[in-house]
Design an enzyme around this catalytic site. Structure first.
Site, PDB file in Angstrom:
ATOM      1  N   ASP A 235      -4.595  56.429  -0.093  1.00  0.00           N
ATOM      2  CA  ASP A 235      -4.707  54.988   0.148  1.00  0.00           C
ATOM      3  C   ASP A 235      -3.386  54.394   0.614  1.00  0.00           C
ATOM      4  OD1 ASP A 235      -6.874  55.688  -1.980  1.00  0.00           O
ATOM      5  OD2 ASP A 235      -7.485  53.878  -0.913  1.00  0.00           O
ATOM      6  N   ASN A 245      -3.646  57.814  -4.423  1.00  0.00           N
ATOM      7  CA  ASN A 245      -5.036  58.111  -4.071  1.00  0.00           C
ATOM      8  C   ASN A 245      -5.895  57.849  -5.304  1.00  0.00           C
ATOM      9  OD1 ASN A 245      -6.973  59.034  -2.091  1.00  0.00           O
ATOM     10  ND2 ASN A 245      -7.177  60.898  -3.297  1.00  0.00           N
TER      11      ASN A 245
HETATM   12  O1  MRU Z   1     -11.815  52.981  -4.279  1.00  0.00           O
HETATM   13  P1  MRU Z   1     -12.061  53.689  -2.978  1.00  0.00           P
HETATM   14  O2  MRU Z   1     -13.387  54.386  -2.931  1.00  0.00           O
HETATM   15  O3  MRU Z   1     -11.828  52.789  -1.806  1.00  0.00           O
HETATM   16  O4  MRU Z   1     -10.945  54.822  -2.941  1.00  0.00           O
HETATM   17  C1  MRU Z   1     -10.917  55.684  -1.838  1.00  0.00           C
HETATM   18  C2  MRU Z   1      -9.924  56.785  -1.952  1.00  0.00           C
HETATM   19  O5  MRU Z   1      -9.190  56.876  -2.908  1.00  0.00           O
HETATM   20  C3  MRU Z   1      -9.807  57.713  -0.769  1.00  0.00           C
HETATM   21  O6  MRU Z   1      -9.465  58.990  -1.195  1.00  0.00           O
HETATM   22  C4  MRU Z   1      -8.729  57.182   0.184  1.00  0.00           C
HETATM   23  O7  MRU Z   1      -8.989  55.857   0.529  1.00  0.00           O
HETATM   24  C5  MRU Z   1      -8.616  57.997   1.419  1.00  0.00           C
HETATM   25  S1  MRU Z   1      -9.999  57.766   2.475  1.00  0.00           S
HETATM   26  C6  MRU Z   1      -9.701  58.591   3.947  1.00  0.00           C
END
Ligand code: MRU
Length: 362
Positions: A235, A245
């Site tokens: 993220d 992440n």
């Molecule tokens: O809370 P989320 O579902 O938005 O979290 C997503 C993640 O942690 C993913 O691993 C990250 O955004 C990478 S997506 C290419």
């Protein structure tokens, strides 16, 4: 293989697949109002860092259509701030908003009608660039995976989290397409179950053999010698290579290090925050207690017991074997090498013409 239609721009509207309903129902929602796009980001209709960035860019282009001509710049800025408040961790959100905001700031002498058209074109550029970045980083990453084996992934970093084929899952798909014989272990990813619901859904569609495990089983399978590599998304990756992440990623990285298993992070440069010196400075989203205390609307813990729900964690750079970007793979000194790879994506003369330098930095 058909691309997942996660977030799209259709005739001046935003269309998004409602990921809260997967894998049981495939429902596409049409958005005409930017406030509803903000709510969709906050409530996880759309999630995954790159997809959030694309949704925000499209939501801003949508909002620009309705803003009053006489107060356009001021109102646009207000809308940018509202989008920025949707979720705190994924840097793609702020990256996309900044692109749109800069466009308005740098072209303030143009008519509002022209600005609206430019904002729509910029949102589509954000979408197309993400699609392209997915493809390119997947090719770089595919080379790192073994010719045969089992890859563990956490959360969902697939097409559902991006505009294209995904980042971590893109790497696995590209390796498979290059003839590698791979299967995947998907951590279920409590509490929202992105692994069980979304990663398993995508890999099944793509005909990649996938086994869902609960998060606490990863160590067991590593100890059994069943995992050959880990690939996850991010993220926000700080300038020093610390990786934020989905919660639980850090535990997987520690386990991988303990068992001598390579731990790869697939990170488009839009997810790398050079302004953030290290992981301690990454804001970690705390989500509602109900996500942990309830399951399908029913309580699963005694009433009145406290709950903690951080949605992300930070994996220190020293546990990361390599960071895979669309401009090449960074290993070794991340501070220097990530900066090189991010700069290779920076605009040359305008926001729409970007340099396409490639290479490995180590
Ligand atoms: O809370 P989320 O579902 O938005 O979290 C997503 C993640 O942690 C993913 O691993 C990250 O955004 C990478 S997506 C290419």
């Amino acid at each position: 293989m058909k691309k997942v239609r996660t977030v799209e721009w259709k005739k001046g509207r935003v269309v998004m697949l409602d990921q809260r309903l997967l894998p049981n129902r495939e429902v596409y929602r049409l958005y005409k109002d930017p406030t509803d796009v903000i709510a969709a980001i906050r409530d996880l209709v759309v999630r995954g860092a790159p997809a959030i960035g694309v949704a925000a860019a499209m939501g801003l282009a949508l909002g620009a259509q309705k803003l009053p001509q006489d107060r356009f710049a001021k109102e646009f800025d207000k809308l940018c701030r509202a989008f920025a408040a949707a979720r705190p961790t994924a840097v793609n959100l702020f990256w996309a908003i900044e692109r749109m905001r800069t466009l308005v700031r740098e072209n303030s002498r143009l008519s509002v009608e022209t600005l609206r058209k430019m904002l729509e074109a910029e949102a589509l550029a954000v979408y197309r660039e993400d699609l392209d970045a997915n493809r390119r980083l997947s090719e770089f990453g595919a080379e790192l995976l073994p010719a045969k084996g089992t890859i563990l992934t956490h959360c969902n970093a697939g097409g559902l989290a991006t505009a294209g084929i995904g980042t971590a899952l893109g790497v696995i798909l590209a390796a498979r397409d290059a003839g590698k014989k791979l299967s995947v272990f998907a951590d279920e990813t409590r509490p929202i179950l992105q692994g069980a619901r979304l990663t398993a859904w995508e890999l099944k569609k793509a005909r990649v053999p996938v086994t869902v495990i609960t998060d606490n089983m990863a160590g067991y399978f590593m100890q059994q010698g069943k995992i050959d590599a880990v690939v996850v998304g991010t993220d926000r990756t700080a300038a020093n290579g610390d990786v934020a992440n989905k919660i639980g990623t850090y535990s997987v990285a520690v386990l991988a290090a303990r068992h001598g298993i390579p731990f790869y992070v697939a990170a488009p440069t839009s997810s790398i925050d050079l302004n953030c010196p290290n992981g301690t400075k990454i804001p970690i989203e705390e989500r509602s207690a109900e996500e942990v205390s309830h399951f399908h609307g029913k309580p699963i813990i005694p009433k009145g017991v406290k709950v903690a729900n951080p949605a992300f964690d930070v994996t220190p750079a020293k546990l990361v074997t390599a960071i895979i970007t669309e401009n090449g793979v960074a290993t070794g000194s991340y501070r220097r090498n990530l900066a090189k790879l991010v700069r290779a994506s920076e605009p040359v003369t305008s926001t729409t013409s970007r340099s396409r330098k490639r290479g490995h930095a180590n």
